[in-house]
Design an enzyme around this catalytic site. Structure first.
Site, PDB file in Angstrom:
ATOM      1  N   ARG A 178       0.900  -1.186   0.019  1.00  0.00           N
ATOM      2  CA  ARG A 178       0.127  -0.044   0.151  1.00  0.00           C
ATOM      3  C   ARG A 178       0.794   1.239  -0.127  1.00  0.00           C
ATOM      4  O   ARG A 178       1.117   1.950   0.894  1.00  0.00           O
ATOM      5  CB  ARG A 178      -0.945   0.045   1.209  1.00  0.00           C
ATOM      6  CG  ARG A 178      -2.442  -0.706   0.998  1.00  0.00           C
ATOM      7  CD  ARG A 178      -3.205  -0.914   2.087  1.00  0.00           C
ATOM      8  NE  ARG A 178      -4.558  -1.207   1.527  1.00  0.00           N
ATOM      9  CZ  ARG A 178      -5.538  -1.199   2.612  1.00  0.00           C
ATOM     10  NH1 ARG A 178      -5.485  -1.040   3.761  1.00  0.00           N
ATOM     11  NH2 ARG A 178      -6.710  -1.607   2.110  1.00  0.00           N
ATOM     12  N   GLN A 183      -1.387   2.698  -5.668  1.00  0.00           N
ATOM     13  CA  GLN A 183      -2.701   2.956  -5.119  1.00  0.00           C
ATOM     14  C   GLN A 183      -3.901   2.658  -5.945  1.00  0.00           C
ATOM     15  O   GLN A 183      -4.970   2.113  -5.746  1.00  0.00           O
ATOM     16  CB  GLN A 183      -2.909   4.380  -4.840  1.00  0.00           C
ATOM     17  CG  GLN A 183      -2.482   4.772  -3.424  1.00  0.00           C
ATOM     18  CD  GLN A 183      -2.776   6.126  -3.010  1.00  0.00           C
ATOM     19  OE1 GLN A 183      -2.772   7.094  -3.944  1.00  0.00           O
ATOM     20  NE2 GLN A 183      -2.631   6.547  -1.838  1.00  0.00           N
ATOM     21  N   ASP A 186      -5.096  -1.070  -5.731  1.00  0.00           N
ATOM     22  CA  ASP A 186      -5.462  -1.371  -4.496  1.00  0.00           C
ATOM     23  C   ASP A 186      -6.790  -1.841  -4.475  1.00  0.00           C
ATOM     24  O   ASP A 186      -7.938  -1.369  -4.244  1.00  0.00           O
ATOM     25  CB  ASP A 186      -5.473  -0.084  -3.335  1.00  0.00           C
ATOM     26  CG  ASP A 186      -5.732  -0.436  -1.993  1.00  0.00           C
ATOM     27  OD1 ASP A 186      -6.060  -1.656  -1.554  1.00  0.00           O
ATOM     28  OD2 ASP A 186      -5.731   0.368  -1.183  1.00  0.00           O
ATOM     29  N   SER A 189      -9.037  -2.343  -0.813  1.00  0.00           N
ATOM     30  CA  SER A 189      -9.769  -1.269  -0.467  1.00  0.00           C
ATOM     31  C   SER A 189     -11.269  -1.159  -1.398  1.00  0.00           C
ATOM     32  O   SER A 189     -12.300  -0.787  -0.680  1.00  0.00           O
ATOM     33  CB  SER A 189      -8.947   0.143  -0.973  1.00  0.00           C
ATOM     34  OG  SER A 189      -7.913   0.257   0.062  1.00  0.00           O
ATOM     35  N   TYR A 284      -2.404  -1.154   9.074  1.00  0.00           N
ATOM     36  CA  TYR A 284      -3.384  -2.338   9.362  1.00  0.00           C
ATOM     37  C   TYR A 284      -3.134  -2.380  10.903  1.00  0.00           C
ATOM     38  O   TYR A 284      -2.370  -1.899  11.599  1.00  0.00           O
ATOM     39  CB  TYR A 284      -2.838  -3.394   8.785  1.00  0.00           C
ATOM     40  CG  TYR A 284      -2.840  -3.562   7.438  1.00  0.00           C
ATOM     41  CD1 TYR A 284      -3.888  -3.615   6.597  1.00  0.00           C
ATOM     42  CD2 TYR A 284      -1.734  -3.233   6.467  1.00  0.00           C
ATOM     43  CE1 TYR A 284      -4.068  -3.469   5.252  1.00  0.00           C
ATOM     44  CE2 TYR A 284      -1.662  -3.096   5.351  1.00  0.00           C
ATOM     45  CZ  TYR A 284      -2.827  -3.288   4.647  1.00  0.00           C
ATOM     46  OH  TYR A 284      -2.947  -3.343   3.128  1.00  0.00           O
TER      47      TYR A 284
END
Length: 377
Positions: A178, A183, A186, A189, A284
């Site tokens: 990440r 991005q 990703d 997400s 996380y």
């Protein structure tokens, strides 16, 4: 479950082809890993194709039922994107019938419809899908094929070792770091966002009372109270969705940074007294201490007595999901309450969660969804 297969063939093989089939065992999307899995030597062609697609304003978005290569999620435009890269697209018969898309509509866009999964796999050079293939389809993979998707490396270690021994090139996209550069890829997400939304919609459908406050001449019905356990991407979307539908929303998370995010969405953050910030550098959640678990347990035990719906999203990367809602807590909940456990595939956040089942415990429904994203087109 709708599984997507995508073939991106190396230049030396001939014409690239893309395959999509219906079927396969679903594993939950799991967050927290960094890096990626790759086996093979000559990967230039696959790199080039992915880079072309993901460059600039485009990104790779793996939906439960579709592979998206653009910010426009229209399936016909996705097909055109593939074809513009010189790929052949193959789907199995009745591929998206459950979404109301007929085979003839795909054929009009130049898609080849094959009779079954086996023919699609045999014709494909690279296979892209949301979750790990079923055992039956794994055995059909051959040397030098590419398998790309959310392969759940921690849960499917033995399967991946077997694929490695067969010289199948595996890319597990949830292991992408990440970082800013990644991005646009990703997928964790994007999928968690959808899962949080759908969990609220489904749990509200099972809840037998009204969600918003209802004021009538005959009296007033109080708004439903929702608790979201875990305020990551899925949790935050669950908070936002529940709030928009008129519920009173509470949330808890081991990461102190989540407090501001929860409150910005109109939720009330439950803070464990004396808690420390249990967040990794990657954002996380870390595993908590026994002292923290005891304090959190006491807080939740009192809170759950007045909660109508619980959305569980708490996961620890690479480990079994923590059991947060314990037996004695469920006993104290009101009959008719609903617990929707998005962590079911990794063991669940409750003491009674079972994958793919709805358990009734003292009038409390505990829902362990196996593949929630398959319910969304």
């Amino acid at each position: 479950q709708m599984c997507i297969r995508d073939s991106i063939e190396a230049a030396s093989y001939g014409k690239p082809s893309i395959g999509g089939i219906y079927g396969g065992e679903g594993d939950a999307i799991k967050s927290g890993q960094t890096g990626y899995l790759c086996n093979g030597n000559d990967l230039n062609a696959i790199y080039d194709t992915l880079l072309k697609t993901l460059a600039n304003d485009h990104y790779l978005e793996l939906g439960a039922n579709a592979l998206e290569f653009s910010k426009d999620f229209s399936w016909d435009k996705i097909i055109k994107k593939y074809k513009s890269l010189g790929m052949e697209i193959c789907l199995s018969k009745d591929y998206a019938i459950h979404l109301g898309i007929l085979d003839d509509e795909y054929k009009k866009e130049g898609v080849t419809i094959l009779d079954n999964d086996e023919k699609v796999i045999m014709r494909s050079d690279a296979i892209l899908q949301m979750n790990m293939l079923s055992e039956e389809n794994l055995n059909k993979l051959k040397k030098d094929q590419f398998l790309i998707g959310v392969l759940n490396a921690y849960l499917n270690e033995n399967k991946l070792k077997e694929l490695n021994s067969k010289k199948v090139n595996c890319f597990s996209l949830e292991l992408l770091p990440r970082i800013t550069r990644a991005q646009s890829m990703d997928i964790l997400s994007s999928q968690a966002n959808l899962a949080g939304y759908k969990a609220v919609v489904d749990s509200f459908a099972y809840f037998k009372k009204a969600i918003p406050m209802m004021m009538t001449a005959a009296g007033t019905i109080s708004a439903a109270k929702v608790l979201v356990v875990g305020a990551g991407v899925a949790g935050l979307q669950a908070i936002a969705t529940a709030k928009r539908m008129g519920a009173i929303v509470f949330a808890t998370d081991v990461r102190l940074a989540s407090k501001e995010q929860v409150e910005s969405l109109g939720g009330k953050f439950l803070t464990v007294q004396g808690s420390e910030n249990l967040e990794t550098e990657g954002g996380y959640a870390k595993e908590t201490s026994e002292e923290f678990k005891k304090k959190q347990e006491d807080l939740l035990k009192e809170t759950l007595k007045k909660i109508d719906i619980v959305i569980c999203t708490a996961l620890i990367p690479g480990k079994k999901a923590p059991i947060i809602i314990k037996d004695e807590m469920i006993k104290d909940m009101q009959p008719g309450s609903v617990i929707y456990d998005l962590a079911a595939i990794q063991g669940g956040n409750t003491a009674y969660t079972k994958v793919g089942e709805i358990i009734d415990k003292n009038g409390v429904k505990i829902m362990g969804e196996k593949n929630i994203l398959n319910k969304l087109p």
